[in-house]
Design a protein around this motif. Structure first.
Motif, PDB file in Angstrom:
ATOM      1  N   ARG A   1     -35.087  24.949  31.239  1.00 38.60           N
ATOM      2  CA  ARG A   1     -34.327  23.714  30.779  1.00 38.60           C
ATOM      3  C   ARG A   1     -33.080  23.453  31.716  1.00 38.60           C
ATOM      4  O   ARG A   1     -32.897  22.095  31.711  1.00 38.60           O
ATOM      5  CB  ARG A   1     -33.860  23.815  29.450  1.00 38.60           C
TER       6      ARG A   1
ATOM      7  N   VAL B   1     -27.279  20.901  19.777  1.00 41.93           N
ATOM      8  CA  VAL B   1     -28.358  21.698  19.549  1.00 41.93           C
ATOM      9  C   VAL B   1     -28.205  23.024  20.637  1.00 41.93           C
ATOM     10  O   VAL B   1     -28.260  22.513  21.941  1.00 41.93           O
ATOM     11  CB  VAL B   1     -29.386  20.976  19.599  1.00 41.93           C
TER      12      VAL B   1
ATOM     13  N   LYS C   1     -30.115  25.802  22.651  1.00 39.53           N
ATOM     14  CA  LYS C   1     -31.545  26.120  23.161  1.00 39.53           C
ATOM     15  C   LYS C   1     -31.614  27.254  23.996  1.00 39.53           C
ATOM     16  O   LYS C   1     -30.766  27.478  25.066  1.00 39.53           O
ATOM     17  CB  LYS C   1     -32.283  24.731  23.629  1.00 39.53           C
TER      18      LYS C   1
ATOM     19  N   GLN D   1     -34.480  27.234  19.360  1.00 44.46           N
ATOM     20  CA  GLN D   1     -33.428  26.397  19.268  1.00 44.46           C
ATOM     21  C   GLN D   1     -32.629  26.515  17.636  1.00 44.46           C
ATOM     22  O   GLN D   1     -33.348  26.823  16.820  1.00 44.46           O
ATOM     23  CB  GLN D   1     -33.702  24.955  19.753  1.00 44.46           C
TER      24      GLN D   1
ATOM     25  N   GLU E   1     -26.790  21.443  23.854  1.00 46.34           N
ATOM     26  CA  GLU E   1     -27.030  20.082  24.244  1.00 46.34           C
ATOM     27  C   GLU E   1     -26.385  19.103  23.111  1.00 46.34           C
ATOM     28  O   GLU E   1     -26.183  19.573  22.025  1.00 46.34           O
ATOM     29  CB  GLU E   1     -28.550  19.610  24.115  1.00 46.34           C
ATOM     30  N   GLY E   2     -25.469  18.193  23.619  1.00 46.52           N
ATOM     31  CA  GLY E   2     -25.205  17.176  22.636  1.00 46.52           C
ATOM     32  C   GLY E   2     -26.127  16.772  21.797  1.00 46.52           C
ATOM     33  O   GLY E   2     -27.360  16.443  22.221  1.00 46.52           O
ATOM     34  N   PHE E   3     -25.931  16.573  20.404  1.00 48.82           N
ATOM     35  CA  PHE E   3     -26.865  16.052  19.826  1.00 48.82           C
ATOM     36  C   PHE E   3     -27.060  14.380  19.841  1.00 48.82           C
ATOM     37  O   PHE E   3     -26.261  13.724  19.989  1.00 48.82           O
ATOM     38  CB  PHE E   3     -26.570  15.943  18.171  1.00 48.82           C
ATOM     39  N   VAL E   4     -28.391  14.178  20.072  1.00 50.71           N
ATOM     40  CA  VAL E   4     -28.821  12.707  20.379  1.00 50.71           C
ATOM     41  C   VAL E   4     -29.185  12.007  18.969  1.00 50.71           C
ATOM     42  O   VAL E   4     -30.063  12.503  18.156  1.00 50.71           O
ATOM     43  CB  VAL E   4     -29.876  12.657  21.185  1.00 50.71           C
TER      44      VAL E   4
ATOM     45  N   PHE F   1     -30.834   9.877  17.730  1.00 48.20           N
ATOM     46  CA  PHE F   1     -32.000   8.932  18.300  1.00 48.20           C
ATOM     47  C   PHE F   1     -32.690   8.241  17.040  1.00 48.20           C
ATOM     48  O   PHE F   1     -32.828   8.565  15.946  1.00 48.20           O
ATOM     49  CB  PHE F   1     -33.220   9.639  19.204  1.00 48.20           C
TER      50      PHE F   1
ATOM     51  N   GLU G   1     -38.484   8.831  18.893  1.00 51.16           N
ATOM     52  CA  GLU G   1     -39.023   9.793  20.016  1.00 51.16           C
ATOM     53  C   GLU G   1     -40.140   8.946  20.787  1.00 51.16           C
ATOM     54  O   GLU G   1     -41.091   8.738  20.129  1.00 51.16           O
ATOM     55  CB  GLU G   1     -39.366  11.322  19.586  1.00 51.16           C
TER      56      GLU G   1
ATOM     57  N   PHE H   1     -36.049  10.420  24.253  1.00 55.59           N
ATOM     58  CA  PHE H   1     -35.483   9.964  22.983  1.00 55.59           C
ATOM     59  C   PHE H   1     -34.900   8.528  23.264  1.00 55.59           C
ATOM     60  O   PHE H   1     -34.552   8.106  24.221  1.00 55.59           O
ATOM     61  CB  PHE H   1     -34.077  10.914  22.645  1.00 55.59           C
TER      62      PHE H   1
ATOM     63  N   ASN I   1     -35.939  14.349  27.023  1.00 55.30           N
ATOM     64  CA  ASN I   1     -35.664  15.413  26.424  1.00 55.30           C
ATOM     65  C   ASN I   1     -36.379  16.484  27.317  1.00 55.30           C
ATOM     66  O   ASN I   1     -35.799  17.442  27.834  1.00 55.30           O
ATOM     67  CB  ASN I   1     -36.427  15.407  25.216  1.00 55.30           C
ATOM     68  N   GLU I   2     -37.679  16.307  27.789  1.00 51.55           N
ATOM     69  CA  GLU I   2     -38.236  17.460  28.585  1.00 51.55           C
ATOM     70  C   GLU I   2     -39.519  16.850  29.191  1.00 51.55           C
ATOM     71  O   GLU I   2     -40.159  15.880  28.695  1.00 51.55           O
ATOM     72  CB  GLU I   2     -38.445  18.655  27.934  1.00 51.55           C
TER      73      GLU I   2
HETATM   74  P1  AMP Z   1     -37.692  20.480  22.317  1.00 54.03           P
HETATM   75  O1  AMP Z   1     -37.996  21.882  22.019  1.00 54.03           O
HETATM   76  O2  AMP Z   1     -36.511  20.469  23.280  1.00 54.03           O
HETATM   77  O3  AMP Z   1     -38.864  19.543  22.585  1.00 54.03           O
HETATM   78  O4  AMP Z   1     -37.206  19.709  20.743  1.00 54.03           O
HETATM   79  C1  AMP Z   1     -37.827  19.673  19.672  1.00 54.03           C
HETATM   80  C2  AMP Z   1     -37.337  18.735  18.851  1.00 54.03           C
HETATM   81  O5  AMP Z   1     -36.074  18.784  18.252  1.00 54.03           O
HETATM   82  C3  AMP Z   1     -37.213  17.262  19.455  1.00 54.03           C
HETATM   83  O6  AMP Z   1     -38.345  16.818  19.378  1.00 54.03           O
HETATM   84  C4  AMP Z   1     -36.169  16.774  18.620  1.00 54.03           C
HETATM   85  O7  AMP Z   1     -36.602  16.140  17.384  1.00 54.03           O
HETATM   86  C5  AMP Z   1     -35.298  17.848  18.421  1.00 54.03           C
HETATM   87  N1  AMP Z   1     -34.311  17.858  19.312  1.00 54.03           N
HETATM   88  C6  AMP Z   1     -34.122  18.653  20.496  1.00 54.03           C
HETATM   89  N2  AMP Z   1     -32.911  18.232  21.201  1.00 54.03           N
HETATM   90  C7  AMP Z   1     -32.324  17.491  20.579  1.00 54.03           C
HETATM   91  C8  AMP Z   1     -31.083  16.672  20.828  1.00 54.03           C
HETATM   92  N3  AMP Z   1     -30.172  17.072  21.817  1.00 54.03           N
HETATM   93  N4  AMP Z   1     -30.457  15.790  19.840  1.00 54.03           N
HETATM   94  C9  AMP Z   1     -31.361  15.650  18.539  1.00 54.03           C
HETATM   95  N5  AMP Z   1     -32.447  16.383  18.493  1.00 54.03           N
HETATM   96  C10 AMP Z   1     -32.932  17.075  19.337  1.00 54.03           C
END
Ligand code: AMP
Length: 373
Positions: free
Chosen positions: A105, A143, A145, A156, A180-183, A185, A188, A255, A265-266
């Motif tokens: 990441r 968040v 991770k 996470q 990570e700062g909370f987004v 959103f 998605e 997002f 996000n990724e």
């Molecule tokens: P990821 O494993 O990074 O794909 O994250 C899984 C899920 O967690 C995402 O699909 C979002 O719903 C939520 N999420 C991850 N990162 C964030 C973030 N920085 N802010 C808000 N929600 C997040």
């Protein structure tokens, strides 16, 4: 060079993405040789050839590489040494550089920010002191991770208050972590982008993804959002594919913030769950597009002939609906051949097509899927 029919495509990984890639490869006249530690998994069931061995079994990997014409993969966490061995023997598409970026990441976010692409604000965290400083800088909620081996929300933790920091830091492994700062959103979204050996790029339409318990539940194609956002997402996916010199397909997850900004996000350099709608709504879906890219074939336009809703079938609860799903007209089913329906396990999906422009509105989606009595 275009691989002729009868050539063998090596597929590292044995899950449903490998299964559906193998099905698409067969339609193009190729044989697929699956390398996976699992006997009789989803991909092995439909493949022409199989090697059952661990991902770090270098002797088995060498024999596998010798038996195939090109190597691709359906999962990203292959050990670096194994990948290097495969690359020394056969073309590996997409290549090791993309894998290195998407497996980590921190490298991923660095790459994206260097390319001028927005992500959530982030800080690398190696100690509890660093986490405290990072939380002070980014603010809570945030968040935390793992940088490696995370999927479907695993690896996470949501930090809401200062007392959440120490337990989350202790629990998440391996280190380092990233905060990570909370987004906040509003939606998605994601884009599947393909790039051929010749550099040609194809983007499937931008879709909206809805999750339940951190696992993808539904994809709406196209995303019911404004044209500017849809276009911006496509542009981002194109830049990522170009900069990484992708060969194959890749999912770019994003997002859309409350203000309408798009942040990544990724990225996942392989066919992706949020691209399953393309199997039935596009003349050439993501799996065929991937195999075409890997085999050096021309890439047709990534057009869609229909709008679509994709619904994942997760675990025993959704599979209890299987007889009802089969009896519902208009649902196009894809079963992954897994015998045991554990909670949270992706067992299959179905697509429901709609004429272009006729995707049901917010209140009509469940009804349109025909699963509500
Ligand atoms: P990821 O494993 O990074 O794909 O994250 C899984 C899920 O967690 C995402 O699909 C979002 O719903 C939520 N999420 C991850 N990162 C964030 C973030 N920085 N802010 C808000 N929600 C997040």
């Amino acid at each position: 060079m275009m691989l002729p029919p009868g050539a063998v495509i090596g597929m590292v990984g044995g899950g449903q993405l490998g299964r559906m890639s193998a099905q698409a490869a067969a339609r193009l006249g190729y044989l697929v040789h699956v390398f996976s530690p699992e006997q009789d998994g989803p991909a092995a069931q439909v493949a022409a050839r199989n090697t059952v061995a661990a991902y770090d079994d270098l002797d088995a990997l060498r024999a596998f590489a010798e038996a195939v014409d090109v190597v691709t993969f359906e999962f990203e966490n292959l050990p670096a040494e194994s990948l290097a061995l495969l690359e020394s023997l056969k073309p590996v598409r997409p290549g090791a550089k993309i894998l290195a970026v998407s497996q980590d990441r921190i490298l991923e976010k660095q790459f994206l920010n260097d390319a001028g692409i927005a992500t959530a604000p982030w800080v690398k965290v190696e100690s509890l002191e660093e986490l405290e400083a990072a939380a002070a800088r980014l603010g809570l909620p945030a968040v935390l991770k793992t940088t490696r081996l995370g999927y479907d929300g695993k690896g996470q933790a949501m930090l809401r208050a200062s007392e959440d920091l120490a337990p989350a830091f202790a629990r998440l492994e391996p280190k380092p972590l990233v905060l990570e700062g909370f987004v906040d959103f509003g939606a998605e979204i994601s884009v599947m982008v393909a790039r051929g050996v010749d550099g040609a790029i194809r983007c499937f339409d931008t879709v909206e993804n809805r999750h339940k318990h951190h696992i993808l539940d539904m994809t709406l194609a196209p995303a019911p959002l404004g044209p500017d956002i849809l276009q911006e997402a496509q542009g981002i996916a194109r830049v990522v594919a170009e900069r990484l010199k992708l060969v194959g397909v890749m999912g770019v997850e994003m997002f859309v913030t409350a203000k309408g900004e798009v942040v990544v996000n990724e990225i996942a350099p392989r066919p992706h769950n949020s691209g399953h709608w393309t199997m039935d709504a596009c003349p050439c879906g993501q799996f065929e597009m991937h195999i075409r890219a890997v085999a050096g074939l021309p890439l047709p336009p990534a057009v869609r002939h229909s709008d679509a809703v994709m619904k994942n079938l997760i675990g025993p609860d959704d599979m209890a609906l299987w007889p009802q799903i089969l009896a519902t007209p208009g649902l196009i089913v894809h079963h992954y051949g897994k015998t045991e329906a554990r909670p949270g396990r992706k067992m299959g999906h179905f697509n429901r097509l709609f004429p272009k422009g006729a995707l049901p509105g917010e209140l009509g989606i469940e009804d349109a899927l025909g699963l509500v009595e």
